[in-house]
Design an enzyme around this catalytic site. Structure first.
Site, PDB file in Angstrom:
ATOM      1  N   GLY A  29       0.838  -1.197   0.000  1.00 20.35           N
ATOM      2  CA  GLY A  29       0.000   0.000   0.000  1.00 20.35           C
ATOM      3  C   GLY A  29       0.867   1.239   0.000  1.00 20.35           C
ATOM      4  CE  LYS A  84     -14.240 -10.773 -20.963  1.00 21.90           C
ATOM      5  NZ  LYS A  84     -15.526 -10.067 -20.919  1.00 21.90           N
ATOM      6  N   GLY A 139     -21.516 -12.316 -25.768  1.00 22.15           N
ATOM      7  CA  GLY A 139     -20.178 -12.154 -25.188  1.00 22.15           C
ATOM      8  C   GLY A 139     -19.904 -13.330 -24.260  1.00 22.15           C
ATOM      9  CB  VAL A 140     -16.728 -14.818 -23.031  1.00 19.83           C
ATOM     10  CG1 VAL A 140     -16.075 -13.722 -22.222  1.00 19.83           C
ATOM     11  CG2 VAL A 140     -16.326 -16.187 -22.502  1.00 19.83           C
ATOM     12  CG  ASP A 141     -18.150 -11.463 -19.225  1.00 17.96           C
ATOM     13  OD1 ASP A 141     -17.226 -12.276 -19.376  1.00 17.96           O
ATOM     14  OD2 ASP A 141     -17.976 -10.239 -19.146  1.00 17.96           O
ATOM     15  CB  CYS A 191       5.481  -4.210   0.212  1.00 16.03           C
ATOM     16  SG  CYS A 191       6.341  -2.664  -0.072  1.00 16.03           S
ATOM     17  CE1 TYR A 192       1.213   1.008   5.550  1.00 15.04           C
ATOM     18  CE2 TYR A 192      -0.393  -0.780   5.553  1.00 15.04           C
ATOM     19  CZ  TYR A 192       0.049   0.445   6.040  1.00 15.04           C
ATOM     20  OH  TYR A 192      -0.668   1.074   7.021  1.00 15.04           O
ATOM     21  CD  GLU A 206       2.764  -8.798  -5.157  1.00 13.75           C
ATOM     22  OE1 GLU A 206       3.546  -9.553  -4.536  1.00 13.75           O
ATOM     23  OE2 GLU A 206       2.558  -7.622  -4.811  1.00 13.75           O
ATOM     24  CG  HIS A 255       5.794  -6.089  -4.507  1.00 10.47           C
ATOM     25  ND1 HIS A 255       4.543  -5.896  -3.962  1.00 10.47           N
ATOM     26  CD2 HIS A 255       6.518  -4.998  -4.192  1.00 10.47           C
ATOM     27  CE1 HIS A 255       4.511  -4.727  -3.350  1.00 10.47           C
ATOM     28  NE2 HIS A 255       5.695  -4.162  -3.480  1.00 10.47           N
TER      29      HIS A 255
END
Ligand code: XMP
Length: 512
Positions: A55, A368, A225-227, A82-83, A171, A169
């Site tokens: 953050g 998605k 659409g895919v959703d 981190c934070y 990630e 990090h």
């Protein structure tokens, strides 16, 4: 008991979503939650591990965001990033200070212990750092397990309390083997089993829909659409013919879109589908409207009207299925974190609060790319699985100013060319969206031997992970040349082609 969860508490870091996504890549379910969440709530959610995100604040700031201190006493493993590390240190009695030299970017790391968090990780790795503070004094019973040149406490732990912290990090893709560090925390330290995958997601969703809906009837607006299609197929699996789908053509669809979608939904997926061509009434209402928000409002309002009228003809429905995704939920509701909202979408098909429908949103916790995996597993045709996101208000948000027949034709034809070039060159799948925009700006061109005033078409091609941020695609001159000459050659009334080179932020993906 709800499924095993790794809770990521969001302190507003730019990588918070990425942490959740990486954990899910380890086939363990993870959610981004407000940092203010109570320990009881975390236990109720069946949190097996807790990650404190990075953050922008400093823990010693007066208004620094802090989690409930009892979280460290739950016996549930905690990983501060981190934070998150600094917060853990500060709240447990250590000391955090500003560094003399900020560490930013790729930073070599020396690993001193390989027994848990760094299992199967080399002794020297490159990590991604981005910090101006560091833990100067560790809380009691903590020890250092990795360090960098400017940060002696680059990774710390207190294994007796299952508390871990990393200053870098894991990630971020630049951290070597970062995913293995996350996997170690999630499976080895928190004890989660990797069981969250497309098959199990489908099974759970279908069961849940069945138990909620019982013998009820469900209505769903599908766009191809895919959703929305994945949502409909999941509901169809759960309730069969008691699902009624409605496909509204608002006249702002892409070239040949209505026919292609009808074929896929009706013939390939055998959805119980009602098709309404309402183009005329939408385009009539949009006449003379220039303001982008006003256009969105009109399209949304008209959609609800058409949907309401048509559904009444089809029967009585208590349930409404919607393809809302996780970023939509996060973008509009926020996690209560200090991160600000990017944009509120006016989703066509988003049903107003006054509606009496009970809502089913089986994709509400998915990104998605996860929806695409599920769509594939469900056997949806590739034309739907791989298709780029197309906004509910359609070409209405890609035509700047008034929607006229002429601009609609230009936008439609030019977009079809952009898509065609990208598909032929096998670049389409690498991109998040590829389309053309047209407004009222005109420029002089030479057509035959004549000077002629024509429209400027702007080509927009972006790369993105989830649409929340996006980068303009560095396509080659060759590609741009082909797109440009085809558009000016094939689309009447266009004299110039421009390429949009603004990322999101500061721009948005769609121009309106
Ligand atoms: P922006 O333009 O906000 O778009 O950067 C982010 C992503 O959302 C899509 N988008 C929409 N999708 N209804 C939708 O269903 C909308 O009103 C809408 N507006 C934007 C956009 O295409 C991009 O993928």
């Amino acid at each position: 008991m709800p499924r095993e969860l790794i809770a990521v508490l969001d302190f507003g870091g730019q990588y918070s979503h990425l942490i959740t996504r990486r954990i899910r890549e380890c086939e363990v379910y993870s959610e981004l939650l407000p940092y203010t969440i109570s320990p009881d709530e975390l236990l109720k959610l069946n949190a097996k591990g807790i990650v404190l995100s990075g953050g922008p604040a400093s823990v010693y700031d007066e208004h620094a965001p802090k989690c409930n201190p009892k979280i460290f006493q739950l016996g549930v493993p905690v990983l501060g990033i981190c934070y998150g590390l600094q917060l853990m240190v500060e709240m447990l009695g250590g000391k955090v200070k500003a560094t003399k030299r900020h560490e930013y970017g790729k930073t070599p790391l020396e690993i001193k212990d390989h027994s848990d968090l760094f299992r199967e990780i080399g002794s020297k790795i490159v990590s991604w750092m981005s910090h101006g503070d560091f833990a100067e004094t560790l809380p009691q019973s903590f020890e250092t397990i990795a360090s960098s040149e400017n940060c002696a406490t680059a990774a710390i732990r207190d294994p007796s309390r299952h508390l871990y912290g990393v200053q870098f990090h894991p990630e971020v893709a630049h951290t070597q083997n970062g995913i293995q560090i996350i996997r170690n925390f999630v499976t080895r330290i928190s004890g989660c089993s990797p069981a969250w995958n497309p098959q199990s997601i489908i099974e759970t969703a279908v069961q849940q829909i069945r138990s909620e809906v019982g013998q009820g009837h469900v209505l769903s607006a599908v766009s191809g659409g895919v959703d929305s299609t994945t949502t409909a197929v999941l509901v169809q699996k759960a309730v069969g013919q008691r699902l009624q789908c409605i496909f509204v053509n608002h006249g702002l669809l892409r070239k040949h879109e209505a026919e292609t979608i009808l074929k896929a939904l009706k013939e390939d997926l055998r959805l119980n589908l009602h098709y309404v061509d309402a183009s005329k009434r939408f385009l009539e209402r949009l006449k003379g409207v220039v303001d982008p928000e006003e256009k969105r409002r009109i399209i949304g309002e008209e959609f609800i009207r058409v949907f309401d009228e048509e559904s009444k003809k089809l029967g009585t429905f208590r349930w409404l299925a919607q393809g809302t995704l996780y970023p939509d939920v996060i973008e509009s509701a926020g996690t209560g974190s200090p991160a600000s909202r990017i944009k509120t979408h006016h989703n066509v098909g988003g049903i107003p609060a006054w509606s009496e429908f009970k809502i089913i949103e089986p994709l509400k916790f998915l990104y998605k790319d996860e929806v695409r995996k599920i769509a594939k597993e469900l056997g949806l045709p590739e034309s739907i699985v791989g298709t780029h996101p197309f906004p509910g208000p359609g070409l209405g948000v890609r035509i700047i100013g008034e929607v006229t027949d002429g601009k609609l034709r230009i936008c439609r034809e030019a977009s079809a060319i952009v898509e065609d070039v990208m598909k032929r060159r096998r670049l389409y799948d690498e991109m998040w969206q590829t389309f053309a925009i047209v407004g009222d700006d005109m420029a002089v061109g030479v057509v035959g031997d004549q000077r002629e005033l024509g429209h400027i078409v702007t080509v927009r091609i972006v790369k993105s992970l989830d649409g929340m941020t996006a980068d303009w695609a560095r396509v080659t001159e060759d590609v741009l040349e082909e797109i440009s000459s085809r558009i000016t050659g094939e689309v009447e009334g266009v004299t110039w082609v421009a390429y949009a080179v603004t990322s999101k932020p500061p721009s948005t993906i769609e121009p309106c």
